[in-house]
Design a protein around this motif. Structure first.
Motif, PDB file in Angstrom:
ATOM      1  N   MET A 213     -15.612  55.266  69.653  1.00 12.23           N
ATOM      2  CA  MET A 213     -14.876  55.421  70.916  1.00 12.23           C
ATOM      3  C   MET A 213     -13.510  56.039  70.624  1.00 12.23           C
ATOM      4  SD  MET A 213     -13.969  52.479  73.721  1.00 12.23           S
ATOM      5  CE  MET A 213     -13.116  52.899  75.242  1.00 12.23           C
ATOM      6  N   SER A 214     -13.155  57.094  71.338  1.00 12.44           N
ATOM      7  CA  SER A 214     -11.895  57.789  71.100  1.00 12.44           C
ATOM      8  C   SER A 214     -10.717  56.944  71.567  1.00 12.44           C
ATOM      9  CB  SER A 214     -11.885  59.128  71.843  1.00 12.44           C
ATOM     10  OG  SER A 214     -12.004  58.921  73.237  1.00 12.44           O
ATOM     11  N   GLU A 215      -9.546  57.230  70.980  1.00 10.60           N
ATOM     12  CA  GLU A 215      -8.349  56.479  71.336  1.00 10.60           C
ATOM     13  C   GLU A 215      -7.925  56.786  72.768  1.00 10.60           C
ATOM     14  OE1 GLU A 215      -5.698  55.678  67.439  1.00 10.60           O
ATOM     15  OE2 GLU A 215      -5.722  57.755  68.124  1.00 10.60           O
ATOM     16  N   LYS A 216      -7.427  55.757  73.442  1.00 15.53           N
ATOM     17  CA  LYS A 216      -6.854  55.936  74.774  1.00 15.53           C
ATOM     18  C   LYS A 216      -5.398  56.363  74.623  1.00 15.53           C
ATOM     19  CE  LYS A 216     -10.462  54.403  77.137  1.00 15.53           C
ATOM     20  NZ  LYS A 216     -11.222  55.255  78.070  1.00 15.53           N
ATOM     21  N   ARG A 217      -4.998  57.292  75.451  1.00 15.70           N
ATOM     22  CA  ARG A 217      -3.622  57.794  75.374  1.00 15.70           C
ATOM     23  C   ARG A 217      -2.804  57.261  76.550  1.00 15.70           C
ATOM     24  NH1 ARG A 217      -4.487  64.158  73.517  1.00 15.70           N
ATOM     25  NH2 ARG A 217      -5.664  63.657  71.616  1.00 15.70           N
ATOM     26  N   ILE A 218      -1.726  56.562  76.202  1.00 19.53           N
ATOM     27  CA  ILE A 218      -0.808  56.025  77.198  1.00 19.53           C
ATOM     28  C   ILE A 218       0.478  56.844  77.143  1.00 19.53           C
ATOM     29  CG2 ILE A 218       0.476  54.003  77.966  1.00 19.53           C
ATOM     30  CD1 ILE A 218      -1.531  52.279  76.423  1.00 19.53           C
ATOM     31  N   LEU A 219       0.918  57.313  78.283  1.00 17.45           N
ATOM     32  CA  LEU A 219       2.146  58.100  78.351  1.00 17.45           C
ATOM     33  C   LEU A 219       3.208  57.329  79.128  1.00 17.45           C
ATOM     34  CD1 LEU A 219       3.722  60.761  77.957  1.00 17.45           C
ATOM     35  CD2 LEU A 219       2.772  61.531  80.112  1.00 17.45           C
ATOM     36  N   ILE A 220       4.387  57.175  78.543  1.00 15.11           N
ATOM     37  CA  ILE A 220       5.542  56.556  79.204  1.00 15.11           C
ATOM     38  C   ILE A 220       6.595  57.644  79.349  1.00 15.11           C
ATOM     39  CG2 ILE A 220       7.209  54.664  79.130  1.00 15.11           C
ATOM     40  CD1 ILE A 220       5.394  53.326  77.032  1.00 15.11           C
ATOM     41  N   ALA A 221       7.052  57.897  80.572  1.00 14.93           N
ATOM     42  CA  ALA A 221       7.907  59.069  80.782  1.00 14.93           C
ATOM     43  C   ALA A 221       9.085  58.791  81.703  1.00 14.93           C
ATOM     44  CB  ALA A 221       7.076  60.213  81.359  1.00 14.93           C
ATOM     45  N   SER A 222      10.224  59.384  81.343  1.00 14.86           N
ATOM     46  CA  SER A 222      11.419  59.346  82.180  1.00 14.86           C
ATOM     47  C   SER A 222      12.144  60.675  82.064  1.00 14.86           C
ATOM     48  CB  SER A 222      12.347  58.211  81.752  1.00 14.86           C
ATOM     49  OG  SER A 222      13.553  58.236  82.503  1.00 14.86           O
ATOM     50  N   LEU A 223      12.818  61.057  83.124  1.00 11.00           N
ATOM     51  CA  LEU A 223      13.549  62.323  83.123  1.00 11.00           C
ATOM     52  C   LEU A 223      14.927  62.189  82.483  1.00 11.00           C
ATOM     53  CD1 LEU A 223      12.811  65.160  84.302  1.00 11.00           C
ATOM     54  CD2 LEU A 223      14.358  64.625  86.190  1.00 11.00           C
ATOM     55  N   LEU A 224      15.578  61.027  82.701  1.00  8.96           N
ATOM     56  CA  LEU A 224      16.959  60.860  82.251  1.00  8.96           C
ATOM     57  C   LEU A 224      17.125  59.857  81.118  1.00  8.96           C
ATOM     58  CD1 LEU A 224      18.877  60.861  85.660  1.00  8.96           C
ATOM     59  CD2 LEU A 224      18.740  62.703  83.991  1.00  8.96           C
ATOM     60  N   LYS A 225      16.196  58.938  80.974  1.00 12.13           N
ATOM     61  CA  LYS A 225      16.322  57.949  79.905  1.00 12.13           C
ATOM     62  C   LYS A 225      16.039  58.607  78.554  1.00 12.13           C
ATOM     63  CE  LYS A 225      17.026  54.265  82.492  1.00 12.13           C
ATOM     64  NZ  LYS A 225      18.253  53.463  82.431  1.00 12.13           N
ATOM     65  N   PRO A 226      16.814  58.276  77.522  1.00 14.41           N
ATOM     66  CA  PRO A 226      16.541  58.833  76.187  1.00 14.41           C
ATOM     67  C   PRO A 226      15.229  58.295  75.641  1.00 14.41           C
ATOM     68  CG  PRO A 226      18.212  57.116  76.064  1.00 14.41           C
ATOM     69  CD  PRO A 226      17.973  57.360  77.522  1.00 14.41           C
ATOM     70  N   ILE A 227      14.621  59.042  74.737  1.00 13.83           N
ATOM     71  CA  ILE A 227      13.333  58.622  74.192  1.00 13.83           C
ATOM     72  C   ILE A 227      13.422  57.316  73.411  1.00 13.83           C
ATOM     73  CG2 ILE A 227      12.225  60.882  74.105  1.00 13.83           C
ATOM     74  CD1 ILE A 227      13.197  60.950  71.129  1.00 13.83           C
ATOM     75  N   ASN A 228      14.629  56.938  72.969  1.00 13.10           N
ATOM     76  CA  ASN A 228      14.800  55.669  72.264  1.00 13.10           C
ATOM     77  C   ASN A 228      15.323  54.569  73.186  1.00 13.10           C
ATOM     78  OD1 ASN A 228      17.424  56.489  72.656  1.00 13.10           O
ATOM     79  ND2 ASN A 228      17.930  56.707  70.494  1.00 13.10           N
ATOM     80  N   ASP A 229      15.138  54.753  74.485  1.00  8.91           N
ATOM     81  CA  ASP A 229      15.630  53.821  75.498  1.00  8.91           C
ATOM     82  C   ASP A 229      15.131  52.399  75.252  1.00  8.91           C
ATOM     83  OD1 ASP A 229      16.745  53.134  78.219  1.00  8.91           O
ATOM     84  OD2 ASP A 229      14.618  52.733  78.591  1.00  8.91           O
ATOM     85  N   THR A 230      15.994  51.428  75.530  1.00  6.71           N
ATOM     86  CA  THR A 230      15.681  50.031  75.256  1.00  6.71           C
ATOM     87  C   THR A 230      14.403  49.582  75.961  1.00  6.71           C
ATOM     88  OG1 THR A 230      18.037  49.577  75.086  1.00  6.71           O
ATOM     89  CG2 THR A 230      16.592  47.684  75.299  1.00  6.71           C
ATOM     90  N   ARG A 231      14.272  49.872  77.249  1.00  4.15           N
ATOM     91  CA  ARG A 231      13.086  49.418  77.986  1.00  4.15           C
ATOM     92  C   ARG A 231      11.887  50.319  77.707  1.00  4.15           C
ATOM     93  NH1 ARG A 231      11.732  46.041  82.385  1.00  4.15           N
ATOM     94  NH2 ARG A 231       9.967  46.766  83.622  1.00  4.15           N
ATOM     95  N   MET A 232      12.092  51.613  77.804  1.00  2.00           N
ATOM     96  CA  MET A 232      10.971  52.544  77.698  1.00  2.00           C
ATOM     97  C   MET A 232      10.326  52.515  76.313  1.00  2.00           C
ATOM     98  SD  MET A 232      10.814  56.494  79.015  1.00  2.00           S
ATOM     99  CE  MET A 232      11.958  57.176  77.824  1.00  2.00           C
ATOM    100  N   PHE A 233      11.133  52.524  75.259  1.00  2.00           N
ATOM    101  CA  PHE A 233      10.598  52.532  73.900  1.00  2.00           C
ATOM    102  C   PHE A 233      10.500  51.126  73.308  1.00  2.00           C
ATOM    103  CE2 PHE A 233      11.947  52.475  69.338  1.00  2.00           C
ATOM    104  CZ  PHE A 233      10.678  52.699  68.815  1.00  2.00           C
TER     105      PHE A 233
END
Length: 377
Positions: A1-21
């Motif tokens: 079974m192939s891996e499922k891809r989950i995408l978490i995205a924000s326009l203004l939050k940095p990629i190392n954001d506390t909540r998002m990452f």
């Protein structure tokens, strides 16, 4: 079974954001058979598990034409990554996310980090005529997208009553509680500040609404009474005029230090200063956009047993009183001499660090929701 891809995205939050990452991203990376992709504002890449991938796609001024063209960049990334589940962390990505999900049969979730419409009408970030127009536009987008959203993740309990587009049974409250990192050690309690210097701390977004100038004023007055008292302000200011005024205000005052200001500050650097400080300041100015919310820094300060001075607020007062975590004051009217006396006389965290301030419980709720969603993908 192939891996499922989950995408978490924000326009203004940095990629190392506390909540998002740190919270959503790292929690979801624990699931077997998944890839976690994070799209956000350009920032230093943090260490991460091998199944977490970063896409620092955005780098623009908050008010600029580049903010509009970022939508095209986001759509291209969706086509390249081909996620099975999208978690949009801002209203600006909802329309493009919905279109992708309808085209490919992916699932969409909305991580509601703020009541954006209320923010626009109650804060003074835009000229008065534009506030109602923008707030109406945001709410229309949220309402139009709501039927296509499989689940709403709410960062605040109050949003369950405030947001008119929520459907019963389709949302879960995931508060911004503190997630300990590898360097975290439970601090000693109780805490007494009866003697010694006092290092005051203002951390997070540097803004008038959050009381940065009240913090400066209090530090000046306390320093006049006790020269061992200092203030560190650490964070980012999205408003250039606010930052300019702050810099001019603290010039020639070596007991007030600014860290960051015109650039994002790594979260670990903020946590280090929390460890080193004696009193955390939350001088939030009364405003409908914040009065029912619990600031993330409140959980962070409690995790490090940092006593707090907090602007009067009935919700925050109940938390502080229960945990003996700080003092409720009025930053504008209370006498600094009385504040200093109360700080020196009271013991804080007499029952230790409260266990309900940690992200662990929120993580369990998140994983349950995501596991269920992925079974249908």
């Amino acid at each position: 079974m192939s891996e499922k891809r989950i995408l978490i995205a924000s326009l203004l939050k940095p990629i190392n954001d506390t909540r998002m990452f740190e919270k959503l991203g790292l929690s979801l990376s624990k699931l077997s058979g998944v890839q976690v992709h994070i799209i956000g504002y350009k920032a230093p890449l943090p260490p991460a598990p091998t199944n977490v991938f970063f896409h620092p796609a955005f780098n623009f001024e908050r008010v600029s034409l580049s903010r509009l063209t970022a939508q095209r960049t986001y759509k291209q990334l969706l086509e390249n990554i081909k996620p099975d589940l999208l978690i949009a962390c801002t209203h600006e990505l909802l329309a493009a996310s919905r279109s992708y999900c309808l085209k490919y049969g992916a699932k969409l979730m909305y991580d509601v980090q703020e009541n954006y419409a209320l923010n626009l009408t109650s804060q003074r970030n835009y000229p008065l005529p534009a506030r109602a127009f923008l707030a109406n536009l945001v709410r229309k987008t949220e309402k139009k997208t709501a039927p296509f959203i499989s689940h709403f993740l709410l960062a605040e309990r109050s949003y369950a009553q405030e947001l008119p587009f929520l459907a019963k049974g389709k949302y879960k409250i995931l508060e911004n509680k503190y997630k300990p990192n590898a360097r975290y050690d439970t601090p000693a309690t109780p805490v007494s500040l009866a003697n010694g210097p006092l290092k005051l701390l203002y951390s997070g977004t540097i803004a008038t609404l959050y009381g940065v100038f009240e913090a400066v004023s209090l530090a000046e007055q306390l320093h006049d009474m006790d020269a061992s008292i200092s203030l560190t302000i650490i964070g980012y200011s999205p408003d250039k005029q606010t930052l300019k005024h702050l810099i001019s205000l603290i010039q020639g005052k070596p007991f007030i230090r600014l860290v960051g200001g015109n650039q994002l500050v790594p979260h670990e650097q903020i946590l280090q200063l929390i460890r080193e400080s004696h009193v955390g300041l939350l001088p939030y100015q009364p405003n409908p956009s914040t009065e029912r919310c619990i600031p993330t820094k409140l959980y962070e300060y409690m995790a490090y047993a940092l006593p707090m001075l907090v602007q009067h607020n009935s919700i925050w007062q109940s938390i502080l009183a229960e945990k003996k975590a700080g003092l409720m004051i009025d930053f504008k009217t209370e006498r600094p001499s009385d504040i200093l006396l109360r700080i020196r006389q009271q013991d804080f965290y007499t029952s230790g660090i409260p266990q309900n301030i940690y992200w662990e419980h929120e993580e369990l709720k998140l994983l349950e929701i995501i596991k269920s969603a992925l079974t249908d993908c």
